[in-house]
Scaffold this motif. Sequence first.
Motif, PDB file in Angstrom:
ATOM      1  N   GLY A  65      14.267  -1.605  27.706  1.00  0.00           N
ATOM      2  CA  GLY A  65      15.469  -0.280  28.145  1.00  0.00           C
ATOM      3  C   GLY A  65      15.623   1.010  28.220  1.00  0.00           C
ATOM      4  N   ARG A  66      14.625   1.692  27.517  1.00  0.00           N
ATOM      5  CA  ARG A  66      14.558   3.300  27.683  1.00  0.00           C
ATOM      6  C   ARG A  66      13.638   3.576  28.887  1.00  0.00           C
ATOM      7  NH1 ARG A  66      12.222   5.899  22.105  1.00  0.00           N
ATOM      8  NH2 ARG A  66      13.638   4.101  21.136  1.00  0.00           N
ATOM      9  N   ILE A  67      14.136   4.436  29.156  1.00  0.00           N
ATOM     10  CA  ILE A  67      13.742   5.282  30.815  1.00  0.00           C
ATOM     11  C   ILE A  67      12.148   6.086  30.445  1.00  0.00           C
ATOM     12  CG2 ILE A  67      13.894   6.040  33.327  1.00  0.00           C
ATOM     13  CD1 ILE A  67      16.889   5.557  32.759  1.00  0.00           C
ATOM     14  N   LEU A  98      17.767   4.217  38.096  1.00  0.00           N
ATOM     15  CA  LEU A  98      18.174   4.120  36.816  1.00  0.00           C
ATOM     16  C   LEU A  98      18.555   5.051  35.830  1.00  0.00           C
ATOM     17  CD1 LEU A  98      14.033   3.360  35.971  1.00  0.00           C
ATOM     18  CD2 LEU A  98      16.260   1.616  36.148  1.00  0.00           C
ATOM     19  N   PRO A 118      20.267   5.997  32.081  1.00  0.00           N
ATOM     20  CA  PRO A 118      20.615   5.713  30.292  1.00  0.00           C
ATOM     21  C   PRO A 118      21.779   5.382  29.933  1.00  0.00           C
ATOM     22  CG  PRO A 118      20.121   7.519  30.463  1.00  0.00           C
ATOM     23  CD  PRO A 118      20.055   7.722  32.006  1.00  0.00           C
ATOM     24  N   THR A 164      20.889  -1.160  23.999  1.00  0.00           N
ATOM     25  CA  THR A 164      20.892  -0.520  24.596  1.00  0.00           C
ATOM     26  C   THR A 164      21.556  -0.486  25.604  1.00  0.00           C
ATOM     27  OG1 THR A 164      18.444   0.302  22.886  1.00  0.00           O
ATOM     28  CG2 THR A 164      19.316   0.998  25.915  1.00  0.00           C
ATOM     29  N   LEU A 218      22.054   0.502  29.711  1.00  0.00           N
ATOM     30  CA  LEU A 218      20.764   0.612  31.222  1.00  0.00           C
ATOM     31  C   LEU A 218      21.767   0.391  31.857  1.00  0.00           C
ATOM     32  CD1 LEU A 218      18.401   1.134  31.609  1.00  0.00           C
ATOM     33  CD2 LEU A 218      17.579  -1.258  32.122  1.00  0.00           C
ATOM     34  N   VAL A 239      21.430   0.131  36.428  1.00  0.00           N
ATOM     35  CA  VAL A 239      20.484  -0.092  37.506  1.00  0.00           C
ATOM     36  C   VAL A 239      21.736  -0.324  38.324  1.00  0.00           C
ATOM     37  CG1 VAL A 239      18.824  -2.082  38.095  1.00  0.00           C
ATOM     38  CG2 VAL A 239      19.270  -1.480  35.426  1.00  0.00           C
ATOM     39  N   ALA A 273      11.326   1.036  32.846  1.00  0.00           N
ATOM     40  CA  ALA A 273      12.151   0.638  32.068  1.00  0.00           C
ATOM     41  C   ALA A 273      11.598  -0.490  31.798  1.00  0.00           C
ATOM     42  CB  ALA A 273      14.063   0.545  32.055  1.00  0.00           C
TER      43      ALA A 273
END
Lengths: 185, 136, 360
Positions: free
Chosen positions: A27-29, A122, A124, A139, A141, A143, A176
């Motif tokens: 999930g981290r970009i 995307l 955060p 996390t 996210l 999208v 991600a």
Amino acid sequence: MQPGFSDPVLDAQSAFRAVLEAMSHPGRIIPVAPAPLPPVPLSPAMGAVALALADADTPLWHDAGAEAGDWLRFHAGSPLAEAPRAMFLLATGTPPALAGLNLGTEEAPQEGATLLLAVKSLRPAGVLRLRGPGIQHETALGVEGLPEGFWAERAALRPLFPCGLDIILCCDSQIAAIPRTTEVV
Amino acid sequence: MSILARASADALREHLADAPPLPAHTRLKGPDTGLVMLRGRAGGDGTPFNLMEATATRCTVSMGQAMGHATVLGRDAAQAELAAAIDAALQLPDLRAPLLAAVIEPLAAAQDAARAETARKAEATRVNFFTMVAMR
Amino acid sequence: MYVSVKGGEQAIANAHAWLAERRRGDAEQPEITAAQIAEQLGLAVDRVMAEGACLDRDLAALALKQARGDGTEAAFLLRAYRNTLPRFGYTAPLDTGAMQVQRRVSATYKDLPGGQVLGPSFDYTHRLLDVALAGQNGEPPPAPLAEAGVEPMPRVTGMLAQEGLMARDTASDAEPPDLTREGLRFPANRALALQAMARGDEGFLLALGYSTQRGYGNSHPFVGEIRMGAVPVEFTPPELGFAIDIGDVVVTECQMVNQFAGNAETPPQFTRGYGLVPGQNERKAMAMSLVDRALRAKELGEELTAPAQDAEFVLYHCDNVESTGFVEHLKLPHYVDFQSELEKLRGIRARWAADRGETP
């Protein structure tokens, strides 16, 4: 023919590092740089990940048209395959039904396919909440551009773990990862 | 390509000296060295099997509108790049005839001569049996 | 279980330095080059290429030099190097019928089409040491030449097959399994067994092949044909999409003809064992063909009685890089394992003594 990585060795290593980073922190970009400029509709990130990971031993499926197909075959050297046999899938439109893809076997779950999925944006922050290995608590996210019902379709694969799919969302030159161990709510 | 694949980089350079200079080329991929998996067939003509790998070097270049490619056994990057450049140049109408005359034909002749010499050495070791027939 | 042990670094560095000195040998002697090894110890290079599973004469020669002539160590080095290279793809199956033959002999037909060609072989030498070779010997006289005809050399097995006396190997284009990608899985099909044996240890295969002749396995073999020479390699680069000729490889092929008693469905006929190895190596090609035939016992419905017929036994143990790894790992530190064994044994001994009323 559009060029691939300008430095095939170092650029592939950078892209691999980005994928490693993304997979370790679902999930981290993560930015992918330097990335090639592949034929549309492939994004630089999707092109970079494909060139870093795919080779002659990994059958590849894509929906990106003939020019992108030639580019992938030339630079990655991958044979093109039907979706159920592919190790890497590059979906720029609606992805094929997830349950029909190669999910690996109990004996060799690592052979499950990796789905590279183009998305519109995307961020955060957003409605998706991700939990699981690599995430301390949760996390968020955001999208945009996924077909309706996509997350439910993915959630249906969860009981098959350790078999499953690893997903890399690609947007411009960012990725991600949502590995099969991640729970998305 | 079969002729270029069997010619050393030195041999290619030597024959290129007798041809008009090649236009500059751009490397699209390589030269890089990797492996090809050689296959055989069980019994020589049956089901295929993977025998083992061999080193190979490949290169793809562009020369104006032409694209040239070479994959050659071994690890000689200079050979692969020269072979790819010659492959591209052979597609250019002005260069084709002089390259065939200066590079391809002499190399082919040399390779044919080497093969003929091996065949003649082998021939010299052919057994001509004399069979004794018992007279009754 | 292994524990990490520190403190050997200086000792290891010094051991490497001594090894390098030993490799060089007496500095009064000129240093040998890899090119000299490739040219003058060619059969050792062929064996390293086969067991290293990588055809590259110069690399195999370098490996032999680095390994001080230890063939198994050289094969290990070559395998390790090979693992750093990307795979471009798979070639078309080699057509050994299109070989430029340097040697071709048959023990089944004296006057076979294409004839018998002896080639550069030790077979007809007297095995007397040639003391003249000890030093630098100068150039040998050139090998004689004879005008070569164009008579084709069909495979002997094809001739028998035409008469219906030889079981045909069904030609299929099924994707064969790849040992380097999937590992050994049983039941292993013939394609996987042939790949494993092609890289297998020559000595191991030789001993097993010999055992089939001595009665361990029901074998009555004849050399249908051995041929050695250069074969063109055809490859389709993904960039091009069509096949190109990328050069020649020298291989040795052996077709071993064996009896088969037949069964309810199949009339009595000959069957074959097959050997194919890189370079010039008849001993290994023959041994491989004997073991290939022995391994087909199950498929042909024969009784399994001998080690050479047991696929798991043969294929798990034919790889000398694997074998040497597992045998030689025993010299790595096992201090903790052994300590626990020691304590267990002391305990058992104490109980054993106590049971007998002794004080340990």
